[in-house]
Design a protein around this motif. Structure first.
Motif, PDB file in Angstrom:
ATOM      1  N   LEU A  93       1.110  -1.304  -0.050  1.00  0.00           N
ATOM      2  CA  LEU A  93      -0.536  -0.125  -0.399  1.00  0.00           C
ATOM      3  C   LEU A  93       0.693   1.502  -0.045  1.00  0.00           C
ATOM      4  CD1 LEU A  93      -2.725  -1.463   2.745  1.00  0.00           C
ATOM      5  CD2 LEU A  93      -2.830  -0.570   0.460  1.00  0.00           C
ATOM      6  N   ARG A  94       1.994   1.463   0.706  1.00  0.00           N
ATOM      7  CA  ARG A  94       2.789   2.498   0.864  1.00  0.00           C
ATOM      8  C   ARG A  94       3.239   2.360  -0.754  1.00  0.00           C
ATOM      9  NH1 ARG A  94       6.041  -2.077   3.511  1.00  0.00           N
ATOM     10  NH2 ARG A  94       7.807  -2.178   1.905  1.00  0.00           N
ATOM     11  N   ASP A  95       3.604   1.755  -1.332  1.00  0.00           N
ATOM     12  CA  ASP A  95       3.676   2.137  -2.937  1.00  0.00           C
ATOM     13  C   ASP A  95       2.954   2.734  -3.814  1.00  0.00           C
ATOM     14  OD1 ASP A  95       6.593   1.246  -2.431  1.00  0.00           O
ATOM     15  OD2 ASP A  95       6.234  -0.675  -2.419  1.00  0.00           O
ATOM     16  N   LEU A  96       1.729   2.481  -3.602  1.00  0.00           N
ATOM     17  CA  LEU A  96       0.658   3.144  -4.216  1.00  0.00           C
ATOM     18  C   LEU A  96       0.753   4.796  -5.109  1.00  0.00           C
ATOM     19  CD1 LEU A  96      -2.220   2.506  -2.959  1.00  0.00           C
ATOM     20  CD2 LEU A  96      -1.963   1.065  -4.368  1.00  0.00           C
ATOM     21  N   PRO A  97       1.022   4.200  -5.993  1.00  0.00           N
ATOM     22  CA  PRO A  97       1.936   6.183  -6.899  1.00  0.00           C
ATOM     23  C   PRO A  97       0.672   7.076  -5.812  1.00  0.00           C
ATOM     24  CG  PRO A  97       0.317   5.134  -8.472  1.00  0.00           C
ATOM     25  CD  PRO A  97       0.264   4.191  -7.153  1.00  0.00           C
ATOM     26  N   PRO A  98       0.756   8.539  -6.061  1.00  0.00           N
ATOM     27  CA  PRO A  98       0.791   9.713  -5.645  1.00  0.00           C
ATOM     28  C   PRO A  98       0.047  10.676  -6.759  1.00  0.00           C
ATOM     29  CG  PRO A  98       2.787  10.097  -5.738  1.00  0.00           C
ATOM     30  CD  PRO A  98       2.553   8.409  -6.167  1.00  0.00           C
ATOM     31  N   THR A  99      -0.423   9.619  -8.164  1.00  0.00           N
ATOM     32  CA  THR A  99      -1.080  10.222  -9.304  1.00  0.00           C
ATOM     33  C   THR A  99      -2.004  10.475  -8.654  1.00  0.00           C
ATOM     34  OG1 THR A  99      -1.514   8.027  -9.399  1.00  0.00           O
ATOM     35  CG2 THR A  99      -0.102   9.053 -10.614  1.00  0.00           C
ATOM     36  N   PRO A 100      -2.877  11.913  -9.145  1.00  0.00           N
ATOM     37  CA  PRO A 100      -4.160  12.364  -8.945  1.00  0.00           C
ATOM     38  C   PRO A 100      -5.330  11.989  -9.968  1.00  0.00           C
ATOM     39  CG  PRO A 100      -3.093  14.379 -10.233  1.00  0.00           C
ATOM     40  CD  PRO A 100      -2.125  13.034 -10.037  1.00  0.00           C
ATOM     41  N   GLN A 101      -4.902  11.161 -10.851  1.00  0.00           N
ATOM     42  CA  GLN A 101      -5.686  11.337 -12.334  1.00  0.00           C
ATOM     43  C   GLN A 101      -7.153   9.662 -11.649  1.00  0.00           C
ATOM     44  OE1 GLN A 101      -2.883  10.870 -12.547  1.00  0.00           O
ATOM     45  NE2 GLN A 101      -1.926  12.395 -13.984  1.00  0.00           N
ATOM     46  N   PRO A 102      -8.245   9.976 -12.335  1.00  0.00           N
ATOM     47  CA  PRO A 102      -8.999   9.269 -11.677  1.00  0.00           C
ATOM     48  C   PRO A 102      -8.729   7.721 -11.700  1.00  0.00           C
ATOM     49  CG  PRO A 102     -10.285  10.403 -13.612  1.00  0.00           C
ATOM     50  CD  PRO A 102      -9.133  11.483 -12.850  1.00  0.00           C
TER      51      PRO A 102
END
Length: 221
Positions: A18-27
């Motif tokens: 979970l800590r590696d989920l990208p901080p991308t803002p897109q849906p």
């Protein structure tokens, strides 16, 4: 052939924690399904590619979340998120716990997630594990669209009965308080049944978001 946003898909990243989920803002739209339900084949067909997503040679072994970016390389509009397949008894207890924590937390807490495509083999929909996925996602109030895959293996009457029975089960979830929209359709990657319908549903979740993000730019031109 119609041009769909999903046809611009490409591999983005793989996540195992979970800590590696990208901080991308897109849906994001998540694709979930029991191992062997045809999830990878469906993703490849919807994205008009042959090997964008691929199944492990050992079903149930892969416990990663795979991200595919949609849209221009310099400015993706959305992400397709391929979740690990579930349902194989051969997977160890530790792997199952990891899968449970990874998927349940992702589905319940990922703000960018706008909906889930749930793949279910049309010959045996709504297994106990499919119901667990519904239960995990229920608190979010976000929509689920089910693809009843491999419908080419059913007769026309069997397809009708499966569709009716699954819709009835979904209606019962809604009556019991499920807040998100629950929709479903028949789907066959082999015969390309339901392809346009699936595209329209997925892109109806993504395009309004993409339009909102680009609106100020369009107005400035």
């Amino acid at each position: 052939m119609s041009s769909f946003l999903l046809h611009q898909a490409r591999f983005f990243t793989t996540v195992n924690h979970l800590r590696d989920l990208p901080p991308t803002p897109q849906p994001e739209i998540a694709f979930a399904g029991r191992s062997n339900a045809g999830k990878s084949t469906a993703i490849n067909l919807l994205c008009n590619q042959k090997r964008l997503a691929f199944a492990s040679k050992t079903p149930g072994r892969t416990q990663h979340i795979n991200y595919f970016a949609i849209g221009p390389a310099d400015q993706p509009k959305a992400h397709v998120v391929d979740l690990p397949g579930y349902g194989y008894a051969e997977v160890s207890g530790n792997a199952k716990l990891h899968w449970q924590q990874l998927l349940s937390t992702y589905l319940q807490s990922r703000a960018q997630l706008v909906g889930m495509i749930l793949m279910m083999d049309s010959r045996r929909p709504l297994t106990e594990l499919d119901k667990i996925m519904l239960d995990w996602f229920a608190p979010t109030g976000k929509p689920i669209h089910a693809l009843l895959t491999k419908c080419d293996k059913l007769t026309r009457q069997e397809s009708t009965n499966t569709l009716r029975a699954t819709k009835k089960a979904f209606d019962e979830y809604t009556a019991a308080g499920y807040r998100g929209e629950l929709t479903l359709q028949l789907f066959s990657a082999l015969k390309r049944v339901g392809l346009d319908e699936a595209h329209e549903k997925i892109e109806s979740w993504l395009i309004p978001k993409a339009t909102e993000e680009t609106a100020p730019e369009d107005e400035a031109q």
